[in-house]
Design a protein around this motif. Sequence first.
Motif: not given
Length: 308
Positions: A284-306
């Motif tokens: 549940a914590m892992h899901s919360m971390v992954v789905n939380s908004p990233t910090p302001e001023g950062t960019t999401v690293i899209d398209g990379l698999e775990p």
Amino acid sequence: MQLDWLETFVAVAERGGFGAAAQTLFRSQSRVSAHIAGLESELGTVLFDRSQRPVVLTTTGEKLFLRARKILDEITAARADVVDLAGQVEGKVVLGTYASAGANFVPEVLRTFCISFPHVEVRLVEQAVLGIDSALSDGSVDLAIRPLEPKPTVPGIHHMPLWRERMKVVVAPDHPLAGELSPLPVTALSGYSLILSGAGTGGEAQQLLSTRSIDFSVAFWSDQPTTVVSLARAGLGVGFVNALALVAPDTEGVRILDVAGEGLVRDVGVYWTDRMYTSPAVLAMHSMVVNSPTPEGTTVIDGLEPTR
């Protein structure tokens, strides 16, 4: 295909534009564009006719919209069912992190998690990167947020990328570099004594500069952003740190400069071991971390698999 991509796609279709969708989703317009580009790349087709204003769905876009809307409705219903069961999730989670993520990302994650899972005991451990890896390996930490570099040296650790942030230079107002224009060429750091984090770890700050054949020395090492800023303010060296490290400290009395150069970034991810899959609380914590908004001023690293 990521759920975020489908949510963004439906929002753009319903709102008739990328800007309107960004406002609805509380995301940046660049993030919305990146999600649509990722979805179109995954499907190998164009979903929107961008030559029209407002944008309209293509034929394939219309077909996807009907299914995407149904998928999101089903997920909404599933989440409602899970919320009813959330109170039954019990146990303990120990989350490891480093200083700047602990100050700017973790608090909101923990606030939301504790509200959603009131019967789970949460502990926070803040350590340097090598300490986080050891704690993950021996089980004293269940989940960790850390930079992707340096890579873990212990086996059995998996990760998923979360965000990317630029590196910054911090100097006192009377330092010779303080009068330079921002962004500062990275070669301008040659000949100076630097203040870096990650002593003894081959941290990414040292690695990024070493690969560019820049002649520098290390004045001080510190994993505490406030200390790096204070040392730079006192004129004891040039701070070279990740952008997130400069959000919480008092930066009055220093000059902060962007650095020009390809790849001068810190990538951050969430890390775990196979033990996570046996604990509903840690999952549940892992899901919360992954789905939380990233910090302001950062960019999401899209398209990379775990990694597994």
